[in-house]
Design a protein around this motif. Structure first.
Motif, PDB file in Angstrom:
ATOM      1  N   LEU A 112       0.827  -1.211   0.000  1.00  0.00           N
ATOM      2  CA  LEU A 112       0.000   0.000   0.000  1.00  0.00           C
ATOM      3  C   LEU A 112       0.859   1.258   0.000  1.00  0.00           C
ATOM      4  CD1 LEU A 112      -2.842  -0.991   2.459  1.00  0.00           C
ATOM      5  CD2 LEU A 112      -3.051  -0.532   0.017  1.00  0.00           C
ATOM      6  N   ASP A 113       1.953   1.242   0.766  1.00  0.00           N
ATOM      7  CA  ASP A 113       2.862   2.385   0.765  1.00  0.00           C
ATOM      8  C   ASP A 113       3.425   2.640  -0.629  1.00  0.00           C
ATOM      9  OD1 ASP A 113       2.518   2.912   3.428  1.00  0.00           O
ATOM     10  OD2 ASP A 113       4.335   1.854   4.076  1.00  0.00           O
ATOM     11  N   ALA A 114       3.793   1.575  -1.316  1.00  0.00           N
ATOM     12  CA  ALA A 114       4.332   1.723  -2.669  1.00  0.00           C
ATOM     13  C   ALA A 114       3.293   2.320  -3.612  1.00  0.00           C
ATOM     14  CB  ALA A 114       4.814   0.373  -3.194  1.00  0.00           C
ATOM     15  N   HIS A 115       2.041   1.927  -3.448  1.00  0.00           N
ATOM     16  CA  HIS A 115       0.978   2.478  -4.299  1.00  0.00           C
ATOM     17  C   HIS A 115       0.653   3.920  -3.920  1.00  0.00           C
ATOM     18  CE1 HIS A 115      -0.218  -0.846  -6.853  1.00  0.00           C
ATOM     19  NE2 HIS A 115      -0.066  -1.660  -5.813  1.00  0.00           N
ATOM     20  N   ILE A 116       0.660   4.227  -2.638  1.00  0.00           N
ATOM     21  CA  ILE A 116       0.323   5.577  -2.177  1.00  0.00           C
ATOM     22  C   ILE A 116       1.322   6.598  -2.710  1.00  0.00           C
ATOM     23  CG2 ILE A 116       0.257   7.035  -0.113  1.00  0.00           C
ATOM     24  CD1 ILE A 116      -1.095   4.641   1.311  1.00  0.00           C
ATOM     25  N   VAL A 117       2.581   6.215  -2.796  1.00  0.00           N
ATOM     26  CA  VAL A 117       3.612   7.128  -3.292  1.00  0.00           C
ATOM     27  C   VAL A 117       3.282   7.590  -4.707  1.00  0.00           C
ATOM     28  CG1 VAL A 117       6.031   7.202  -4.014  1.00  0.00           C
ATOM     29  CG2 VAL A 117       5.429   6.258  -1.811  1.00  0.00           C
ATOM     30  N   LEU A 142       0.246   7.942  -6.126  1.00  0.00           N
ATOM     31  CA  LEU A 142      -1.114   8.434  -6.349  1.00  0.00           C
ATOM     32  C   LEU A 142      -1.156   9.790  -7.043  1.00  0.00           C
ATOM     33  CD1 LEU A 142      -3.055   7.429  -3.119  1.00  0.00           C
ATOM     34  CD2 LEU A 142      -3.282   6.478  -5.407  1.00  0.00           C
ATOM     35  N   ASP A 143      -0.254  10.670  -6.703  1.00  0.00           N
ATOM     36  CA  ASP A 143      -0.343  12.027  -7.230  1.00  0.00           C
ATOM     37  C   ASP A 143       0.640  12.298  -8.370  1.00  0.00           C
ATOM     38  OD1 ASP A 143       1.889  11.879  -5.679  1.00  0.00           O
ATOM     39  OD2 ASP A 143       1.642  13.852  -4.759  1.00  0.00           O
ATOM     40  N   THR A 166       2.804  10.333 -12.013  1.00  0.00           N
ATOM     41  CA  THR A 166       2.999   9.182 -12.889  1.00  0.00           C
ATOM     42  C   THR A 166       4.133   8.335 -12.324  1.00  0.00           C
ATOM     43  OG1 THR A 166       2.338  10.528 -14.777  1.00  0.00           O
ATOM     44  CG2 THR A 166       3.504   8.472 -15.247  1.00  0.00           C
ATOM     45  N   PRO A 167       3.910   7.028 -12.176  1.00  0.00           N
ATOM     46  CA  PRO A 167       4.964   6.177 -11.604  1.00  0.00           C
ATOM     47  C   PRO A 167       6.211   6.146 -12.493  1.00  0.00           C
ATOM     48  CG  PRO A 167       2.869   5.011 -11.691  1.00  0.00           C
ATOM     49  CD  PRO A 167       2.691   6.281 -12.437  1.00  0.00           C
ATOM     50  N   THR A 168       7.354   6.276 -11.864  1.00  0.00           N
ATOM     51  CA  THR A 168       8.621   6.159 -12.582  1.00  0.00           C
ATOM     52  C   THR A 168       9.003   4.685 -12.647  1.00  0.00           C
ATOM     53  OG1 THR A 168       9.923   6.337 -10.563  1.00  0.00           O
ATOM     54  CG2 THR A 168       9.359   8.407 -11.685  1.00  0.00           C
ATOM     55  N   GLU A 169      10.089   4.417 -13.343  1.00  0.00           N
ATOM     56  CA  GLU A 169      10.585   3.045 -13.421  1.00  0.00           C
ATOM     57  C   GLU A 169      10.892   2.506 -12.019  1.00  0.00           C
ATOM     58  OE1 GLU A 169      12.529  -0.330 -15.479  1.00  0.00           O
ATOM     59  OE2 GLU A 169      11.774   1.427 -16.501  1.00  0.00           O
ATOM     60  N   LEU A 170      11.487   3.342 -11.183  1.00  0.00           N
ATOM     61  CA  LEU A 170      11.809   2.939  -9.816  1.00  0.00           C
ATOM     62  C   LEU A 170      10.541   2.641  -9.016  1.00  0.00           C
ATOM     63  CD1 LEU A 170      14.110   2.544  -7.792  1.00  0.00           C
ATOM     64  CD2 LEU A 170      13.825   4.935  -7.165  1.00  0.00           C
ATOM     65  N   ASP A 171       9.504   3.455  -9.192  1.00  0.00           N
ATOM     66  CA  ASP A 171       8.230   3.215  -8.513  1.00  0.00           C
ATOM     67  C   ASP A 171       7.616   1.888  -8.951  1.00  0.00           C
ATOM     68  OD1 ASP A 171       8.330   5.654  -7.154  1.00  0.00           O
ATOM     69  OD2 ASP A 171       7.283   6.709  -8.779  1.00  0.00           O
ATOM     70  N   GLU A 172       7.668   1.618 -10.246  1.00  0.00           N
ATOM     71  CA  GLU A 172       7.102   0.373 -10.759  1.00  0.00           C
ATOM     72  C   GLU A 172       7.848  -0.827 -10.204  1.00  0.00           C
ATOM     73  OE1 GLU A 172       7.097   0.744 -14.991  1.00  0.00           O
ATOM     74  OE2 GLU A 172       5.501   2.247 -14.969  1.00  0.00           O
ATOM     75  N   ARG A 173       9.165  -0.733 -10.077  1.00  0.00           N
ATOM     76  CA  ARG A 173       9.946  -1.823  -9.485  1.00  0.00           C
ATOM     77  C   ARG A 173       9.593  -2.019  -8.019  1.00  0.00           C
ATOM     78  NH1 ARG A 173      15.901  -0.509 -10.773  1.00  0.00           N
ATOM     79  NH2 ARG A 173      15.270   0.847 -12.437  1.00  0.00           N
ATOM     80  N   ARG A 174       9.435  -0.902  -7.314  1.00  0.00           N
ATOM     81  CA  ARG A 174       9.082  -0.984  -5.894  1.00  0.00           C
ATOM     82  C   ARG A 174       7.718  -1.654  -5.722  1.00  0.00           C
ATOM     83  NH1 ARG A 174       7.543   3.842  -1.808  1.00  0.00           N
ATOM     84  NH2 ARG A 174       7.669   2.634   0.087  1.00  0.00           N
ATOM     85  N   ILE A 175       6.762  -1.307  -6.577  1.00  0.00           N
ATOM     86  CA  ILE A 175       5.432  -1.910  -6.508  1.00  0.00           C
ATOM     87  C   ILE A 175       5.512  -3.406  -6.815  1.00  0.00           C
ATOM     88  CG2 ILE A 175       3.170  -1.989  -7.629  1.00  0.00           C
ATOM     89  CD1 ILE A 175       3.405   1.097  -7.904  1.00  0.00           C
ATOM     90  N   ARG A 176       6.282  -3.778  -7.844  1.00  0.00           N
ATOM     91  CA  ARG A 176       6.424  -5.197  -8.187  1.00  0.00           C
ATOM     92  C   ARG A 176       7.060  -5.986  -7.048  1.00  0.00           C
ATOM     93  NH1 ARG A 176       8.033  -3.330 -13.355  1.00  0.00           N
ATOM     94  NH2 ARG A 176      10.205  -3.678 -12.791  1.00  0.00           N
ATOM     95  N   ARG A 177       8.122  -5.433  -6.455  1.00  0.00           N
ATOM     96  CA  ARG A 177       8.784  -6.115  -5.337  1.00  0.00           C
ATOM     97  C   ARG A 177       7.835  -6.261  -4.149  1.00  0.00           C
ATOM     98  NH1 ARG A 177      13.252  -2.799  -6.516  1.00  0.00           N
ATOM     99  NH2 ARG A 177      12.668  -1.473  -4.769  1.00  0.00           N
ATOM    100  N   ALA A 178       7.089  -5.206  -3.859  1.00  0.00           N
ATOM    101  CA  ALA A 178       6.144  -5.256  -2.744  1.00  0.00           C
ATOM    102  C   ALA A 178       5.044  -6.280  -3.017  1.00  0.00           C
ATOM    103  CB  ALA A 178       5.540  -3.873  -2.504  1.00  0.00           C
ATOM    104  N   ARG A 179       4.567  -6.341  -4.251  1.00  0.00           N
ATOM    105  CA  ARG A 179       3.535  -7.307  -4.615  1.00  0.00           C
ATOM    106  C   ARG A 179       4.064  -8.740  -4.478  1.00  0.00           C
ATOM    107  NH1 ARG A 179       1.631  -5.548  -9.855  1.00  0.00           N
ATOM    108  NH2 ARG A 179       0.482  -4.007  -8.680  1.00  0.00           N
ATOM    109  N   ARG A 180       5.319  -8.958  -4.898  1.00  0.00           N
ATOM    110  CA  ARG A 180       5.920 -10.294  -4.772  1.00  0.00           C
ATOM    111  C   ARG A 180       6.109 -10.670  -3.301  1.00  0.00           C
ATOM    112  NH1 ARG A 180       9.136  -8.845  -9.450  1.00  0.00           N
ATOM    113  NH2 ARG A 180      10.756  -8.086  -8.033  1.00  0.00           N
TER     114      ARG A 180
END
Length: 89
Positions: A42-47, A49-50, A52-66
């Protein structure tokens, strides 16, 4: 005419007898890795929200999801291991 009355549960919501039992606390303790992994996701997604996700954000979300998925799998495997008899896989 409608009478206004207090709700007994709301008034006594913090009574001593309404504390969680030891079994409930143990269940929360067993599920804590899943809860923490979900909070990280949820923290990764909240970052993002406001903006466009960067490449680093997308990696963080993927890692958190895994991590969240791995924590859920570990919890299910632990639960299945304690309920199955005879060492069945």
């Amino acid at each position: 005419m409608n009478h206004i009355v207090t709700v007994q549960d709301a008034v006594t919501a913090f009574a001593d007898f309404m504390e969680p039992t030891n079994a409930e606390l143990d269940a929360i303790e067993r599920e804590m890795p899943v809860i923490l992994a979900d909070v990280d996701m949820l923290d990764a997604h909240i970052v993002t929200l406001d903006r466009t996700p960067t490449e680093l954000d997308e990696r963080r979300i993927r890692r958190a999801r895994r991590r969240a998925l791995a924590a859920r799998v570990a919890l299910v495997n632990r639960a299945a291991g304690t309920t199955l008899a005879g060492g069945a896989a």
